[in-house]
Design a protein around this motif. Sequence first.
Motif, mmCIF file in Angstrom:
data_model
loop_
_atom_site.group_PDB
_atom_site.id
_atom_site.type_symbol
_atom_site.label_atom_id
_atom_site.label_comp_id
_atom_site.label_asym_id
_atom_site.label_seq_id
_atom_site.Cartn_x
_atom_site.Cartn_y
_atom_site.Cartn_z
ATOM 1 N N ALA A 81 0.823 -1.219 0.000
ATOM 2 C CA ALA A 81 0.000 0.000 0.000
ATOM 3 C C ALA A 81 0.859 1.272 0.000
ATOM 4 O O ALA A 81 0.507 2.261 -0.639
ATOM 5 N N ALA A 92 -3.127 -1.487 -7.324
ATOM 6 C CA ALA A 92 -2.932 -2.804 -6.702
ATOM 7 C C ALA A 92 -3.549 -3.893 -7.577
ATOM 8 O O ALA A 92 -2.968 -4.963 -7.760
ATOM 9 N N ARG A 93 -4.710 -3.590 -8.134
ATOM 10 C CA ARG A 93 -5.377 -4.582 -8.991
ATOM 11 C C ARG A 93 -4.614 -4.780 -10.296
ATOM 12 O O ARG A 93 -4.546 -5.885 -10.824
ATOM 13 N N LYS A 100 -6.325 1.650 -5.266
ATOM 14 C CA LYS A 100 -6.958 0.349 -5.433
ATOM 15 C C LYS A 100 -6.683 -0.189 -6.841
ATOM 16 O O LYS A 100 -6.357 -1.358 -7.040
ATOM 17 N N LYS A 149 -7.898 7.389 -3.501
ATOM 18 C CA LYS A 149 -8.383 6.073 -3.064
ATOM 19 C C LYS A 149 -8.598 5.139 -4.247
ATOM 20 O O LYS A 149 -8.197 3.980 -4.223
ATOM 21 N N GLN A 150 -9.255 5.671 -5.286
ATOM 22 C CA GLN A 150 -9.546 4.816 -6.443
ATOM 23 C C GLN A 150 -8.268 4.384 -7.159
ATOM 24 O O GLN A 150 -8.139 3.243 -7.597
#
Lengths: 281, 380
Positions: B149, B175-176, B172, B168-169
């Motif tokens: 993170a 990471a994806r 995420k 935030k988006q």
Amino acid sequence: MVQGLTGREGSFHGVRNRDYGTQVVAGVTPGKGGQEVEGIPIFDTVAEAVAEAGANTTMVFVPARFATDAVYEGIDAGVHTVICIAEGLPAHEMLRVYNYIRPKGVTMLGPNCPGALSPGKANVGIIPAEIFREGSVGLVSRSGTLTYQIGHELTQLGLGNSTIVGIGGDPVVGSSFIDVLTEFEADDETEIVVMVGEIGGAEEEKAAAFIQAEMSKPVVAYIAGFTAPPGKTMGHAGAIISGTSGTAQAKKEALEACGVRVGTTPTEVAQLAAEVAGVRN
Amino acid sequence: MDLYEYQGKELFRRFGIAVSEGRLVTSPEEARTAAQELGGQVVVKAQVLTGGRGKAGGIKLAEGPEDAEQHARDILGLDIRGHVVRKLWIEAASEIEREYYLSLTFDRGEKKALFMFTKEGGVDIEEVAAERPEALAKLHVDPLEGFQAYQARRLIYGAGIEDEGEQKQIAKLAARLYTAFVECDAMLCEVNPLIVTPSGEVKALDSKFTVDDNALYKHPDIAEMRDLDAYPPEERAAREKDVTYVKLDGEVGVLGNGAGLVMSTLDVVALAGGQPANFCDLGGGGDAEGVVDALEIISADPQVKSILFNIFGGITRCDEVARGILQALERLTIEEPIVVRLDGTNAEEGRALLKEAAPPNLHVEPTMLDAARRAVELAP
């Protein structure tokens, strides 16, 4: 030790290496422990081969799908030198292997390499030893048959080799040109080095800077793939020009900028080596 | 293997990366239906395995079904840098507030995955890297540690993303993307542009996705995405016969054993004044059957005027190659002159076999250089 000694190629080359004078003390094939191949004992695991036969180097001849596992098994059993002949390993798997072995100080050649040969001493891999003779030229290459071609040209000019090292044609390999050049620089039997590169990646460019900064022995080079189009994999998984990077021309220019002479054909690079040898003798 | 935009987006969707809804079509009528189903404005996008689609007129905004059909008619069949458009992706149009760039590449030099992220999306990334390196956040990921993170935060702060919702988006999404990159054995995952809509939603408007050929056996679903029509006919035939072959533009067909030696042979042909017609590697084994298959593919190329064999036997036995050549000449009609150079394991036996059979269009030369010169001479 040969992982995969009971296979067709593993047995052919393992026995050939033994007959050349290399101490091949064990083979490993799960489920075939207790058998033997022309007098070489087979074990189920690498750990047993290390404990019972004292193996300290492994040659990996298993199919690509099992090769990563074989390499980890060898390293975890305490083997410090891995020669991975197997080709076609997924690049991500090799990325993890590389980052796993480096801090441990393990030496690895390949994947997708022909191994290493010190003429008159030992042969670990698939290099046809009869082409080469003993001498003082260190030869390091990303390719197999191209190495034989250049070795053959050197032999015809009366030059022999101290050691021939194939580092492999995959995008990620265990040893770089710089790793092998470092060994040649320290090796008393090597007086000149011939480096054979090809398109893809930037290891030749890094080696160029290293040669200029760190090497006292003369190095001449050859690069294959001037006519290769961008975006196409030329046989070796690692031989690909990505966008504008990794071209033969860029590598040649980087080497020449660092004072390394680059031959345009295998014949010419052998002639360059002979010239350098002549000056020195 | 390079994937089409729509295939890459399909993979993005599987890994939870937001993309727009769309339909794959191959005709103007289907484009019309797709636009009807999607409703509102749609974008008609040419699906080709090359860049520069926009500039070539391969991407058009359509107001509705009729417009989509018309654009589809214009774009289908278009030649974009040598790639003929056969498929279109019809996608619900997005409102764009901002365009960013996010990519993950396989960094061979560092032996790690490399993230690149910048707020300057929709442009050539190499240009940004060269001219405004401070605008580009770069970060390596250790494959054994995985993506953490804090690394997502470094990317976001590094590129100067200030909006909390975006932060935030994007964290995420990064990471994806890393998960997709590793789990699909990708060599490249590029999102250019990564857009922010007026309502603050972050999504992938385009995709460039390349998967490692050597890992395809682990991903049969991705392997099936290969579009054989995107390859020249010779390469398609080679793939079926498991021959390593790359089509080039010249007139001298080339076969050898080992990738390095074949690349070198192409260069030597060029130095001798010719142009190689192809790259073809017989590989380690090089049995007679393999030689026949390879010769069949090379001689099927109408541009080929002569064929050069350059064999340095190691594992490959020259007598086996010679047998393959003779078998091929019996089974196929090859009128082009064939120049052969054999050295290494069993070279003498191989040469003797060729001499004994002595087909009229076969020429044996002693060295690689001589053979290349001869092959060029014989290809007028």
